[in-house]
Design an enzyme around this catalytic site. Sequence first.
Site, mmCIF file in Angstrom:
data_model
loop_
_atom_site.group_PDB
_atom_site.id
_atom_site.type_symbol
_atom_site.label_atom_id
_atom_site.label_comp_id
_atom_site.label_asym_id
_atom_site.label_seq_id
_atom_site.Cartn_x
_atom_site.Cartn_y
_atom_site.Cartn_z
ATOM 1 N N LYS A 208 0.858 -1.182 0.000
ATOM 2 C CA LYS A 208 0.000 0.000 0.000
ATOM 3 C C LYS A 208 0.893 1.231 0.000
ATOM 4 O O LYS A 208 1.749 1.383 0.879
ATOM 5 C CB LYS A 208 -0.903 -0.008 1.244
ATOM 6 C CG LYS A 208 -2.054 0.986 1.192
ATOM 7 C CD LYS A 208 -3.128 0.569 0.180
ATOM 8 C CE LYS A 208 -4.392 1.394 0.331
ATOM 9 N NZ LYS A 208 -5.137 1.075 1.554
ATOM 10 N N HIS A 209 0.725 2.083 -0.979
ATOM 11 C CA HIS A 209 1.534 3.289 -1.111
ATOM 12 C C HIS A 209 3.030 2.975 -1.066
ATOM 13 O O HIS A 209 3.799 3.623 -0.350
ATOM 14 C CB HIS A 209 1.165 4.309 -0.041
ATOM 15 C CG HIS A 209 -0.250 4.791 -0.140
ATOM 16 N ND1 HIS A 209 -0.769 5.366 -1.283
ATOM 17 C CD2 HIS A 209 -1.283 4.740 0.746
ATOM 18 C CE1 HIS A 209 -2.038 5.671 -1.091
ATOM 19 N NE2 HIS A 209 -2.386 5.291 0.124
ATOM 20 N N ASN B 222 12.713 5.522 7.920
ATOM 21 C CA ASN B 222 13.319 4.490 8.745
ATOM 22 C C ASN B 222 12.405 3.271 8.795
ATOM 23 O O ASN B 222 11.209 3.404 9.013
ATOM 24 C CB ASN B 222 13.554 5.006 10.160
ATOM 25 C CG ASN B 222 14.718 5.969 10.250
ATOM 26 O OD1 ASN B 222 15.783 5.703 9.751
ATOM 27 N ND2 ASN B 222 14.506 7.082 10.938
ATOM 28 N N HIS C 196 14.633 5.653 0.337
ATOM 29 C CA HIS C 196 13.996 6.956 0.503
ATOM 30 C C HIS C 196 13.002 7.247 -0.601
ATOM 31 O O HIS C 196 12.995 6.570 -1.617
ATOM 32 C CB HIS C 196 15.058 8.057 0.534
ATOM 33 C CG HIS C 196 15.933 7.989 1.739
ATOM 34 N ND1 HIS C 196 17.261 7.592 1.681
ATOM 35 C CD2 HIS C 196 15.676 8.226 3.038
ATOM 36 C CE1 HIS C 196 17.787 7.615 2.900
ATOM 37 N NE2 HIS C 196 16.844 8.000 3.743
#
Length: 529
Positions: free
Chosen positions: A280-281, A423, A529
């Site tokens: 999801k996302h 993180n 990231h």
Amino acid sequence: MTDRIPLKRALISVSDKTGLLDFARALEARGVEILSTGGTAKALREAGLIVKDVAEVTGFPEMMDGRVKTLHPVVHGGLLALRDNDEHMAAAESHGIGMIDLLVVNLYPFEETVARGAGYDDCIENIDIGGPAMIRAASKNHAFVTVVVDVEDYAAVLAELDANDDTTTYAFRQRQAQIAYARTAAYDAAVSAWMAGAIGNETPRRRAFAGTLAQSLRYGENPHQSAAFYKDGSDRAGVATAKQWQGKELSYNNINDTDAAFELVAEFDPAEGPAVAIIKHANPCGVARGDSALDAYRRAYDCDRTSAFGGIVALNTELDGDTARAIAEIFTEVVIAPAASDEAKEIFAAKKNLRLLTTGGLPDPAAPGLAFRQVAGGFLVQGRDNGRVLRADLQVVTKRQPTEAELDDLLFAWTVAKHVKSNAIVYAKDLATVGIGAGQMSRVDSTRIGQRKSQDMAEALGLAQAPTIGSVVSSDAFFPFADGIEALAEAGAKAVIQPGGSMRDAEVIAAADQLGLAMVFTGQRHFRH
């Protein structure tokens, strides 16, 4: 400048002869004289078309194994002369240069040669020289010349001629010139990228990327952003090479999330059992291995049922009917797998908004490649994160040794954490995630979020305690302080895997020893990231 230009003379020289004969016959029927070279001329003549060799026009034979055939003023003058410039036309007449109104060229198959693993010399021989030179000349002179570089544009040329009394319009020639320049740019990008790799230059002075439009998208991440999907021409199994069996077109976010899901699940060898990832996302909300695909799906789903709603499901094995029925119980955007049974396809057919993709295989997670990201004024390029850790690579740094079962879970959690936004904290037990904390500014926050999600699922499933109790934990990067270790111990974790390398490693290890945890270092991190 004249808007409409009649086609009286065409030069055709193609490597890909798909559709060539029908297109050439249609041109001949319109009275277009055809010039050609080598194998193209041979194929046209054998089909009964009237063709004049370029060598006959230039007065020079093809030579040097075909390296020199169209690099001649008679050819380039015919492409570059401005028809409304008296000096140009006088020079053409003086030197016997006839005008070329249509150039049809597709290039030597360099990309295909590289893809099949050909040697250095073979790749060099498949770098086209005359083709790009003619394409660029014709494209520059699009005020008068029509250029075609893709076989899929043959029909468009004929339709243009039909609509405009056997002429082409300036707007059409502009469009074709843009397509042509993009083709030569992509070709040069492929050559330069291959050569950089061949000579071991990891940071070439100039870096170029190219792609072919696969799909125009309704919008990007948000409705106000335009977007499109391009393929890079590689055969890496995934969303770009998949077959879509049903459902509406994939959106920008669908494609991004589906890629993330499939890259994650491909980390798990199907020979060692089924695995399922739910995304999801771009973050996993549940990952598990199982005795069957259905078992793996249910265990992945039970990590975070709330987030799984409207998510992406990826499998490393064939999608079967039982698993399809379970997936169909909730709203799912996309399912991607190497294959799907007829029963599974039939079950999904009743779910018109669900997209089913099959890829025929899995991408190699250890394969090299590049990842790039735009920043203001430039872009960052790096090798794709294909780092992997084996059991033998682990270093136990605490007094307590992890058990064999814990080691299995630690490596599983480590693999998942590689695909979680930093993180990243991943709790796992029995080869299934039981809590995931992603994308937080503080590693402690990610630790607590993963614990909270596990507690929420325990309540939803009616469990006596949170699944994090007795679990193991993976951290994508080192713990800078002991507070992260204390937080995961509070969640009930018994073992930790992390890269190590902090200035306070000794403090973190001491905290683990005091709390009775086993800890292993990998010496490798997985920032995402």
